[in-house]
Design an enzyme around this catalytic site. Structure first.
Site, PDB file in Angstrom:
ATOM      1  N   ARG A  54      29.772  28.763 -11.942  1.00  0.00           N
ATOM      2  CA  ARG A  54      29.530  27.742 -10.912  1.00  0.00           C
ATOM      3  C   ARG A  54      28.442  28.199  -9.944  1.00  0.00           C
ATOM      4  O   ARG A  54      27.607  27.399  -9.515  1.00  0.00           O
ATOM      5  CB  ARG A  54      30.826  27.436 -10.158  1.00  0.00           C
ATOM      6  CG  ARG A  54      31.795  26.589 -10.987  1.00  0.00           C
ATOM      7  CD  ARG A  54      33.096  26.344 -10.251  1.00  0.00           C
ATOM      8  NE  ARG A  54      32.925  25.624  -9.007  1.00  0.00           N
ATOM      9  CZ  ARG A  54      33.828  25.587  -8.020  1.00  0.00           C
ATOM     10  NH1 ARG A  54      34.979  26.217  -8.146  1.00  0.00           N
ATOM     11  NH2 ARG A  54      33.600  24.915  -6.912  1.00  0.00           N
TER      12      ARG A  54
ATOM     13  N   GLN B 142      34.040  20.826   2.954  1.00  0.00           N
ATOM     14  CA  GLN B 142      35.004  21.456   2.045  1.00  0.00           C
ATOM     15  C   GLN B 142      34.256  22.081   0.884  1.00  0.00           C
ATOM     16  O   GLN B 142      34.851  22.723   0.024  1.00  0.00           O
ATOM     17  CB  GLN B 142      35.974  20.404   1.500  1.00  0.00           C
ATOM     18  CG  GLN B 142      36.800  19.731   2.573  1.00  0.00           C
ATOM     19  CD  GLN B 142      37.454  18.448   2.050  1.00  0.00           C
ATOM     20  OE1 GLN B 142      38.493  18.495   1.419  1.00  0.00           O
ATOM     21  NE2 GLN B 142      36.827  17.322   2.300  1.00  0.00           N
TER      22      GLN B 142
ATOM     23  N   HIS C 278      36.288  25.898   3.140  1.00  0.00           N
ATOM     24  CA  HIS C 278      36.860  26.503   1.925  1.00  0.00           C
ATOM     25  C   HIS C 278      36.047  27.695   1.434  1.00  0.00           C
ATOM     26  O   HIS C 278      36.118  28.054   0.265  1.00  0.00           O
ATOM     27  CB  HIS C 278      36.979  25.433   0.818  1.00  0.00           C
ATOM     28  CG  HIS C 278      37.997  24.372   1.124  1.00  0.00           C
ATOM     29  ND1 HIS C 278      38.071  23.174   0.458  1.00  0.00           N
ATOM     30  CD2 HIS C 278      38.995  24.352   2.048  1.00  0.00           C
ATOM     31  CE1 HIS C 278      39.074  22.456   0.961  1.00  0.00           C
ATOM     32  NE2 HIS C 278      39.640  23.139   1.923  1.00  0.00           N
TER      33      HIS C 278
ATOM     34  N   CYS D  93      35.786  47.092  -6.137  1.00  0.00           N
ATOM     35  CA  CYS D  93      35.447  47.377  -4.741  1.00  0.00           C
ATOM     36  C   CYS D  93      35.074  48.850  -4.610  1.00  0.00           C
ATOM     37  O   CYS D  93      35.764  49.720  -5.154  1.00  0.00           O
ATOM     38  CB  CYS D  93      36.644  47.053  -3.849  1.00  0.00           C
ATOM     39  SG  CYS D  93      36.376  47.463  -2.123  1.00  0.00           S
TER      40      CYS D  93
ATOM     41  N   SER E 147      38.008  12.831  -1.394  1.00  0.00           N
ATOM     42  CA  SER E 147      39.167  12.015  -1.760  1.00  0.00           C
ATOM     43  C   SER E 147      40.247  12.106  -0.687  1.00  0.00           C
ATOM     44  O   SER E 147      41.227  11.373  -0.725  1.00  0.00           O
ATOM     45  CB  SER E 147      39.723  12.470  -3.110  1.00  0.00           C
ATOM     46  OG  SER E 147      40.071  13.836  -3.039  1.00  0.00           O
TER      47      SER E 147
ATOM     48  N   ALA F  97      26.533   8.915  -1.209  1.00  0.00           N
ATOM     49  CA  ALA F  97      25.926   9.641  -0.085  1.00  0.00           C
ATOM     50  C   ALA F  97      24.404   9.547  -0.139  1.00  0.00           C
ATOM     51  O   ALA F  97      23.741   9.348   0.884  1.00  0.00           O
ATOM     52  CB  ALA F  97      26.367  11.106  -0.132  1.00  0.00           C
TER      53      ALA F  97
HETATM   54  P1  OAD Z   1      37.342  15.277  -4.854  1.00  0.00           P
HETATM   55  O1  OAD Z   1      36.795  15.521  -6.208  1.00  0.00           O
HETATM   56  O2  OAD Z   1      38.811  15.257  -4.692  1.00  0.00           O
HETATM   57  O3  OAD Z   1      36.805  13.885  -4.339  1.00  0.00           O
HETATM   58  C1  OAD Z   1      35.454  13.540  -4.457  1.00  0.00           C
HETATM   59  C2  OAD Z   1      35.239  12.205  -3.776  1.00  0.00           C
HETATM   60  O4  OAD Z   1      33.830  11.936  -3.817  1.00  0.00           O
HETATM   61  C3  OAD Z   1      35.921  11.018  -4.458  1.00  0.00           C
HETATM   62  O5  OAD Z   1      36.587  10.236  -3.465  1.00  0.00           O
HETATM   63  C4  OAD Z   1      34.758  10.235  -5.086  1.00  0.00           C
HETATM   64  O6  OAD Z   1      34.991   8.823  -5.101  1.00  0.00           O
HETATM   65  C5  OAD Z   1      33.634  10.589  -4.143  1.00  0.00           C
HETATM   66  N1  OAD Z   1      32.276  10.495  -4.723  1.00  0.00           N
HETATM   67  C6  OAD Z   1      31.888  10.633  -6.021  1.00  0.00           C
HETATM   68  N2  OAD Z   1      30.550  10.518  -6.125  1.00  0.00           N
HETATM   69  C7  OAD Z   1      30.076  10.303  -4.873  1.00  0.00           C
HETATM   70  C8  OAD Z   1      28.776  10.125  -4.306  1.00  0.00           C
HETATM   71  N3  OAD Z   1      27.693  10.140  -5.071  1.00  0.00           N
HETATM   72  N4  OAD Z   1      28.662   9.944  -2.974  1.00  0.00           N
HETATM   73  C9  OAD Z   1      29.769   9.945  -2.183  1.00  0.00           C
HETATM   74  N5  OAD Z   1      31.019  10.114  -2.644  1.00  0.00           N
HETATM   75  C10 OAD Z   1      31.179  10.298  -3.972  1.00  0.00           C
HETATM   76  O7  OAD Z   1      36.647  16.333  -3.887  1.00  0.00           O
HETATM   77  P2  OAD Z   1      37.105  16.824  -2.420  1.00  0.00           P
HETATM   78  O8  OAD Z   1      37.724  15.709  -1.653  1.00  0.00           O
HETATM   79  O9  OAD Z   1      35.967  17.526  -1.827  1.00  0.00           O
HETATM   80  O10 OAD Z   1      39.303  22.767  -2.791  1.00  0.00           O
HETATM   81  O11 OAD Z   1      38.225  17.854  -2.813  1.00  0.00           O
HETATM   82  C11 OAD Z   1      38.807  18.630  -1.797  1.00  0.00           C
HETATM   83  C12 OAD Z   1      39.124  20.006  -2.298  1.00  0.00           C
HETATM   84  O12 OAD Z   1      39.869  19.934  -3.522  1.00  0.00           O
HETATM   85  C13 OAD Z   1      37.920  20.838  -2.684  1.00  0.00           C
HETATM   86  O13 OAD Z   1      37.302  21.451  -1.576  1.00  0.00           O
HETATM   87  C14 OAD Z   1      38.529  21.865  -3.597  1.00  0.00           C
HETATM   88  C15 OAD Z   1      39.413  20.979  -4.422  1.00  0.00           C
HETATM   89  O14 OAD Z   1      40.516  21.587  -4.984  1.00  0.00           O
HETATM   90  C16 OAD Z   1      39.342  24.059  -3.086  1.00  0.00           C
HETATM   91  O15 OAD Z   1      38.774  24.520  -4.062  1.00  0.00           O
HETATM   92  C17 OAD Z   1      40.138  24.854  -2.123  1.00  0.00           C
END
Ligand code: OAD
Length: 248
Positions: free
Chosen positions: A71, A102, A120, A156, A198, A240
């Site tokens: 990644r 995040q 995060h 480490c 999300s 976005a």
């Molecule tokens: P998600 O994958 O859960 O959600 C992504 C969101 O982005 C969804 O609501 C999509 O509809 C939206 N989306 C997709 N394409 C888009 C675009 N072009 N413009 C705007 N929005 C778009 O990701 P997060 O909410 O960031 O945590 O997930 C939260 C956390 O869950 C992450 O930080 C990660 C994951 O597990 C850790 O790794 C601790």
């Protein structure tokens, strides 16, 4: 709740202080996969239990480390899109515009945003699993591209334990400093823009609700509604990369 993009644009333009909460959708148009989108989301293809917990790492350090290295290599090849540049312009217009993210891909900083709060952690930081001694990124980068499916993490130099990515895994607490700064940023804002999340992972998902409880206007930008959408003042159904340049 309004769904009028013009209303969102007016609210941001009039607000003296704007804060941002971003999630994986913010980076989708730069080519970084989200977590929960059907088909392409990382958690639609991998089980977070196997890759995003400390016990998974201890059980199979090679597998987990290689996945994060992969990644890291990927995000180093991508560029921030026009939406990122719009947030930099917004910061120039308004002064400090804190961005609580995040995301671990570093794209806000790469675009030039200066006030970024990484809830995060980051794919570019590494530390040891036992004592959290920091480990230099450059020494990890030497391993990127090494032709091996599953690469052993380095050890480490202080305590000999495995080196792990400096991201927050499930079951771990967020960095205290980031939490304090994030909640303060939302408290101080007149408008919170919630972009591409999300809103299901806590405590980050509390931030928009906290903003509402403080009387802050919350604008959500997302091509799909979320569980937060009914509480948003404006839901702007857009990506976005399309919406943010219109604001500035
Ligand atoms: P998600 O994958 O859960 O959600 C992504 C969101 O982005 C969804 O609501 C999509 O509809 C939206 N989306 C997709 N394409 C888009 C675009 N072009 N413009 C705007 N929005 C778009 O990701 P997060 O909410 O960031 O945590 O997930 C939260 C956390 O869950 C992450 O930080 C990660 C994951 O597990 C850790 O790794 C601790």
């Amino acid at each position: 709740m309004s769904i009028d993009p013009q209303r969102a644009i007016e609210l941001v333009r009039q607000a003296p202080r704007v804060a941002i909460l971003s999630g994986a959708g913010m980076s989708a148009e730069s080519g970084v996969p989200t977590f929960r989108d059907a088909l392409t989301g990382l958690w639609s293809n991998f089980d977070p239990k196997d890759l995003a917990t400390e016990s998974a790492f201890r059980q199979n350090p090679r597998r987990v480390f290689s996945w994060y290295l992969h990644r890291l290599a990927h995000v180093r090849r991508v560029e921030p899109h026009a939406g990122y540049r719009a947030l930099v312009a917004l910061e120039r217009q308004k002064g400090a515009t804190p961005i609580v993210t995040q995301n671990v891909d570093g794209l806000h900083r790469q675009a030039g945003s200066r006030n970024v709060i990484e809830l995060h952690g980051s794919l570019t930081s590494f530390c040891c699993v036992d004592r959290r001694h920091p480990f230099p990124l450059d020494d990890v980068l030497k391993l990127v591209g090494v032709n091996s499916e599953e690469l052993a993490p380095p050890r480490c130099r202080k305590c000999g334990s495995w080196i792990r990515p400096g991201v927050v895994w499930f079951g771990e607490t967020l960095p205290a400093d980031a939490i304090t700064r994030a909640w303060k940023a939302v408290e101080d804002a007149d408008v919170l823009l919630v972009i591409g999340t999300s809103a299901v992972v806590y405590p980050a998902a509390d931030l928009p609700l906290y903003a509402k409880s403080k009387g802050t206007t919350v604008i959500e930008i997302n091509p799909e509604p979320t569980s937060f959408t009914p509480f948003a003042d404006v839901f702007w159904k857009a990506t976005a990369g399309a919406a943010l340049p219109e604001i500035v």
